[in-house]
Design a protein around this motif. Structure first.
Motif, PDB file in Angstrom:
ATOM      1  N   ILE A  21       0.922  -1.217   0.012  1.00 53.86           N
ATOM      2  CA  ILE A  21       0.034  -0.126  -0.020  1.00 53.86           C
ATOM      3  C   ILE A  21       0.892   1.223  -0.073  1.00 53.86           C
ATOM      4  N   THR A  22       0.710   2.018  -0.970  1.00 50.79           N
ATOM      5  CA  THR A  22       1.657   3.320  -0.966  1.00 50.79           C
ATOM      6  C   THR A  22       0.533   4.569  -1.025  1.00 50.79           C
ATOM      7  N   THR A  23       0.932   5.372  -0.239  1.00 48.15           N
ATOM      8  CA  THR A  23       0.104   6.461  -0.277  1.00 48.15           C
ATOM      9  C   THR A  23       1.120   7.824   0.103  1.00 48.15           C
ATOM     10  N   ILE A  28      -4.423  10.616   8.230  1.00 50.21           N
ATOM     11  CA  ILE A  28      -5.533  11.016   7.725  1.00 50.21           C
ATOM     12  C   ILE A  28      -5.834  12.590   7.920  1.00 50.21           C
ATOM     13  N   THR A  29      -5.226  13.228   8.977  1.00 47.60           N
ATOM     14  CA  THR A  29      -5.303  14.713   8.948  1.00 47.60           C
ATOM     15  C   THR A  29      -4.713  15.275   7.816  1.00 47.60           C
ATOM     16  N   ALA A  30      -3.435  14.861   7.331  1.00 48.79           N
ATOM     17  CA  ALA A  30      -2.875  15.415   6.193  1.00 48.79           C
ATOM     18  C   ALA A  30      -4.068  15.466   4.963  1.00 48.79           C
ATOM     19  N   VAL A  31      -4.590  14.383   4.671  1.00 49.40           N
ATOM     20  CA  VAL A  31      -5.792  14.121   3.814  1.00 49.40           C
ATOM     21  C   VAL A  31      -6.777  15.283   3.935  1.00 49.40           C
ATOM     22  N   LEU A  32      -7.167  15.513   5.196  1.00 47.46           N
ATOM     23  CA  LEU A  32      -7.937  16.573   5.736  1.00 47.46           C
ATOM     24  C   LEU A  32      -7.552  17.920   5.412  1.00 47.46           C
ATOM     25  N   LYS A  33      -6.444  18.224   5.579  1.00 48.10           N
ATOM     26  CA  LYS A  33      -5.861  19.340   5.245  1.00 48.10           C
ATOM     27  C   LYS A  33      -5.865  19.658   3.806  1.00 48.10           C
ATOM     28  N   VAL A  34      -5.602  18.780   2.921  1.00 53.40           N
ATOM     29  CA  VAL A  34      -5.640  19.143   1.457  1.00 53.40           C
ATOM     30  C   VAL A  34      -7.119  19.169   1.138  1.00 53.40           C
ATOM     31  N   LEU A  35      -7.901  18.335   1.800  1.00 52.68           N
ATOM     32  CA  LEU A  35      -9.381  18.571   1.099  1.00 52.68           C
ATOM     33  C   LEU A  35     -10.121  19.886   1.603  1.00 52.68           C
ATOM     34  N   THR A  36      -9.789  20.402   2.870  1.00 48.86           N
ATOM     35  CA  THR A  36     -10.049  21.623   3.232  1.00 48.86           C
ATOM     36  C   THR A  36      -9.477  22.773   2.425  1.00 48.86           C
ATOM     37  N   GLU A  37      -8.379  22.950   1.993  1.00 46.17           N
ATOM     38  CA  GLU A  37      -7.833  23.610   1.132  1.00 46.17           C
ATOM     39  C   GLU A  37      -8.491  23.744   0.002  1.00 46.17           C
ATOM     40  N   ILE A  75      -6.359   5.379   5.417  1.00 46.30           N
ATOM     41  CA  ILE A  75      -5.943   6.334   4.723  1.00 46.30           C
ATOM     42  C   ILE A  75      -6.356   6.037   3.133  1.00 46.30           C
ATOM     43  N   GLN A  76      -6.086   4.804   2.661  1.00 47.41           N
ATOM     44  CA  GLN A  76      -6.156   4.343   1.201  1.00 47.41           C
ATOM     45  C   GLN A  76      -7.684   4.387   0.801  1.00 47.41           C
ATOM     46  N   LYS A  77      -8.658   3.856   2.013  1.00 46.24           N
ATOM     47  CA  LYS A  77     -10.047   3.718   1.728  1.00 46.24           C
ATOM     48  C   LYS A  77     -10.752   5.346   1.663  1.00 46.24           C
ATOM     49  N   VAL A  78     -10.166   5.966   2.677  1.00 47.29           N
ATOM     50  CA  VAL A  78     -10.401   7.498   2.516  1.00 47.29           C
ATOM     51  C   VAL A  78     -10.094   7.968   1.211  1.00 47.29           C
TER      52      VAL A  78
END
Length: 89
Positions: A21-23, A28-37, A75-78
């Motif tokens: 699994i590569t990401t 998940i907070t990092a994903v949320l940060k980009v999503l919020t941006e 993280i991958q599922k999100v």
């Protein structure tokens, strides 16, 4: 990250399988940060998105549990759920 999983084939035989699994997101907070941006800081739109992610993955973007924060599978599922909703990372 490499995860070793034992898969039951239903005939009393287990197969050990290597899942890679590569990401690019370590948390998940990092994903949320980009999503919020991408939402241009508009938290109003985050509610429905967070609800759908929670229903599909079990991860609440509003209250991320410590045991989920760095889980590469989650993280991958999100990311996959957000991708299906039209957000590309």
């Amino acid at each position: 990250m490499i995860i070793v999983a034992a898969v039951d084939l239903g005939i009393g035989v287990q197969l050990k399988e290597m899942l890679v699994i590569t990401t690019t997101f370590p948390t998940i907070t990092a994903v949320l940060k980009v999503l919020t941006e991408r939402l241009e800081g508009d938290g109003q739109h985050l509610g429905p998105i967070s609800t759908r992610v929670a229903l599909r993955t079990g991860v609440s973007l509003r209250n991320i549990r410590p045991d989920q924060e760095k889980d590469p599978v989650l993280i991958q599922k999100v990311l996959e759920t957000l991708s299906e909703m039209g957000f590309k990372f």
